[in-house]
Design a protein around this motif. Sequence first.
Motif, PDB file in Angstrom:
ATOM      1  N   LYS A  18      85.868  73.320  69.490  1.00  0.00           N
ATOM      2  CA  LYS A  18      86.703  73.892  70.537  1.00  0.00           C
ATOM      3  C   LYS A  18      86.269  73.358  71.904  1.00  0.00           C
ATOM      4  O   LYS A  18      85.122  72.951  72.080  1.00  0.00           O
ATOM      5  CB  LYS A  18      86.596  75.423  70.513  1.00  0.00           C
ATOM      6  CG  LYS A  18      87.133  76.061  69.240  1.00  0.00           C
ATOM      7  CD  LYS A  18      86.938  77.568  69.272  1.00  0.00           C
ATOM      8  CE  LYS A  18      87.459  78.213  67.994  1.00  0.00           C
ATOM      9  NZ  LYS A  18      87.247  79.686  67.991  1.00  0.00           N
ATOM     10  N   PRO A  19      87.169  73.344  72.876  1.00  0.00           N
ATOM     11  CA  PRO A  19      86.809  72.894  74.232  1.00  0.00           C
ATOM     12  C   PRO A  19      85.614  73.695  74.772  1.00  0.00           C
ATOM     13  O   PRO A  19      85.469  74.885  74.492  1.00  0.00           O
ATOM     14  CB  PRO A  19      88.077  73.174  75.042  1.00  0.00           C
ATOM     15  CG  PRO A  19      89.175  73.163  74.032  1.00  0.00           C
ATOM     16  CD  PRO A  19      88.591  73.737  72.787  1.00  0.00           C
ATOM     17  N   SER A  20      84.777  73.026  75.558  1.00  0.00           N
ATOM     18  CA  SER A  20      83.560  73.684  76.021  1.00  0.00           C
ATOM     19  C   SER A  20      83.164  73.240  77.418  1.00  0.00           C
ATOM     20  O   SER A  20      83.610  72.210  77.923  1.00  0.00           O
ATOM     21  CB  SER A  20      82.403  73.382  75.065  1.00  0.00           C
ATOM     22  OG  SER A  20      82.065  72.001  75.104  1.00  0.00           O
ATOM     23  N   ALA A  45      82.051  78.330  81.445  1.00  0.00           N
ATOM     24  CA  ALA A  45      82.769  78.603  80.202  1.00  0.00           C
ATOM     25  C   ALA A  45      83.549  79.916  80.324  1.00  0.00           C
ATOM     26  O   ALA A  45      84.725  80.001  79.936  1.00  0.00           O
ATOM     27  CB  ALA A  45      81.795  78.656  79.029  1.00  0.00           C
ATOM     28  N   LEU A  48      86.537  79.460  82.680  1.00  0.00           N
ATOM     29  CA  LEU A  48      87.633  78.660  82.131  1.00  0.00           C
ATOM     30  C   LEU A  48      88.163  79.205  80.812  1.00  0.00           C
ATOM     31  O   LEU A  48      89.147  78.678  80.277  1.00  0.00           O
ATOM     32  CB  LEU A  48      87.144  77.203  81.930  1.00  0.00           C
ATOM     33  CG  LEU A  48      86.727  76.455  83.200  1.00  0.00           C
ATOM     34  CD1 LEU A  48      86.075  75.119  82.853  1.00  0.00           C
ATOM     35  CD2 LEU A  48      87.944  76.239  84.115  1.00  0.00           C
ATOM     36  N   ILE A  50      86.581  79.137  77.850  1.00  0.00           N
ATOM     37  CA  ILE A  50      86.257  78.197  76.772  1.00  0.00           C
ATOM     38  C   ILE A  50      84.857  78.479  76.240  1.00  0.00           C
ATOM     39  O   ILE A  50      84.201  79.433  76.660  1.00  0.00           O
ATOM     40  CB  ILE A  50      86.363  76.728  77.274  1.00  0.00           C
ATOM     41  CG1 ILE A  50      85.456  76.520  78.498  1.00  0.00           C
ATOM     42  CG2 ILE A  50      87.812  76.379  77.612  1.00  0.00           C
ATOM     43  CD1 ILE A  50      85.471  75.096  79.039  1.00  0.00           C
ATOM     44  N   GLN A  51      84.399  77.666  75.289  1.00  0.00           N
ATOM     45  CA  GLN A  51      83.087  77.856  74.676  1.00  0.00           C
ATOM     46  C   GLN A  51      81.976  77.346  75.591  1.00  0.00           C
ATOM     47  O   GLN A  51      82.181  76.416  76.392  1.00  0.00           O
ATOM     48  CB  GLN A  51      83.010  77.112  73.337  1.00  0.00           C
ATOM     49  CG  GLN A  51      84.079  77.501  72.329  1.00  0.00           C
ATOM     50  CD  GLN A  51      83.900  78.916  71.838  1.00  0.00           C
ATOM     51  OE1 GLN A  51      84.539  79.836  72.344  1.00  0.00           O
ATOM     52  NE2 GLN A  51      83.046  79.101  70.858  1.00  0.00           N
ATOM     53  N   SER A  52      80.774  77.926  75.445  1.00  0.00           N
ATOM     54  CA  SER A  52      79.589  77.405  76.140  1.00  0.00           C
ATOM     55  C   SER A  52      78.821  76.530  75.160  1.00  0.00           C
ATOM     56  O   SER A  52      78.784  76.798  73.960  1.00  0.00           O
ATOM     57  CB  SER A  52      78.693  78.549  76.628  1.00  0.00           C
ATOM     58  OG  SER A  52      78.241  79.338  75.532  1.00  0.00           O
ATOM     59  N   ASP A  91      77.374  79.152  72.499  1.00  0.00           N
ATOM     60  CA  ASP A  91      78.275  79.033  71.351  1.00  0.00           C
ATOM     61  C   ASP A  91      77.994  77.803  70.488  1.00  0.00           C
ATOM     62  O   ASP A  91      78.010  77.887  69.257  1.00  0.00           O
ATOM     63  CB  ASP A  91      79.731  78.978  71.842  1.00  0.00           C
ATOM     64  CG  ASP A  91      80.157  80.260  72.548  1.00  0.00           C
ATOM     65  OD1 ASP A  91      79.922  81.347  71.994  1.00  0.00           O
ATOM     66  OD2 ASP A  91      80.706  80.178  73.670  1.00  0.00           O
ATOM     67  N   GLN A 121      85.264  70.126  78.825  1.00  0.00           N
ATOM     68  CA  GLN A 121      86.078  70.294  80.035  1.00  0.00           C
ATOM     69  C   GLN A 121      85.239  70.394  81.302  1.00  0.00           C
ATOM     70  O   GLN A 121      85.756  70.209  82.401  1.00  0.00           O
ATOM     71  CB  GLN A 121      86.958  71.545  79.896  1.00  0.00           C
ATOM     72  CG  GLN A 121      88.021  71.410  78.820  1.00  0.00           C
ATOM     73  CD  GLN A 121      89.024  72.553  78.847  1.00  0.00           C
ATOM     74  OE1 GLN A 121      89.033  73.386  79.758  1.00  0.00           O
ATOM     75  NE2 GLN A 121      89.881  72.607  77.837  1.00  0.00           N
TER      76      GLN A 121
END
Length: 312
Positions: A18-20, A45, A48, A50-52, A91, A121
Amino acid sequence: METLHLTHESINQSLQVKPSAVAVGFFDGVHKGHQAVIQKAKEKADELGIQSAVMTFDPHPSVVLKKGKINAHYITPLEEKEQVLASMGIDYMFVVKFDKSLAQLSPQEFVDSFFVGLGVQHVVAGFDFTFGHKGKGTMEILPELSHGRFTQSVIAKVEKEEDKISSTRIRQVLDEGRVEEAKTLLGRPYSIKGKVIEGDKRGRTIGFHTANMEIDHDYYLPKIGVYAVRVIHQGTSYPAMANLGVKPTFEGDREPNVEVHIFDFDEDLYDQMIVVEFHLMVREEKRFSGVEELKGQLVDDEAQIRHFFSDR
């Protein structure tokens, strides 16, 4: 936390990530300076949605780049680094294999593979992080290499008493036995993990039953000496005294080993894993004239260490 072991060749579109927002660096010790970088990635993260992630490397680049160097010793070997990062709520942990092919990548190739290829990202790194062939990639030129595909943050150096917190500084204080200062820089006690193995059983004959540790040779060990320590076993912490050394009063060992005498403890720990946290160096290891002199010193050591832990 999900851990992914990666090579340059393994990153492709079939990799389900996944995006991070990723913190990138070697992060040996995961000390307070590293924590500032990682915390920034977590904040981005969250911002935004999103994942870290944390991107680290294995083995240390010096093993690959320095001729004749077979291995490296770490403040936090990879397994321990993974545990620390998991406790921070990360994550993803990306473990990039550092080999000669990675070292040959241009900065642009590194960015395209390990940032763009992983759907990153936002990239966070310390001011002195470099990447790509001969370290020619820097955080200063990263915006140019990103071509607008991700954003980035640079973390300034984190200082303690006007000195940069670094893995090198922590190794220096460990070399001097200053484990209290190492704790301040790390944000937690310096520790090692290992299995209890059968020793020569000499300690029990002089009234100090000890547990001998089989140490992972990847650890960067502090100065040889006697320490006030805490032993963690199955989630419980016990005050103890530890000897890190070669036992010169007897036949002596070639390599330093760790043996711990846990206060008021009489359980069998053979073949079990323990963690030893170093809190204070009591004295240097030395050779005694005989067993009686050694016993007298150990009694004094125990009294000093019990007093040290009495108000902690």
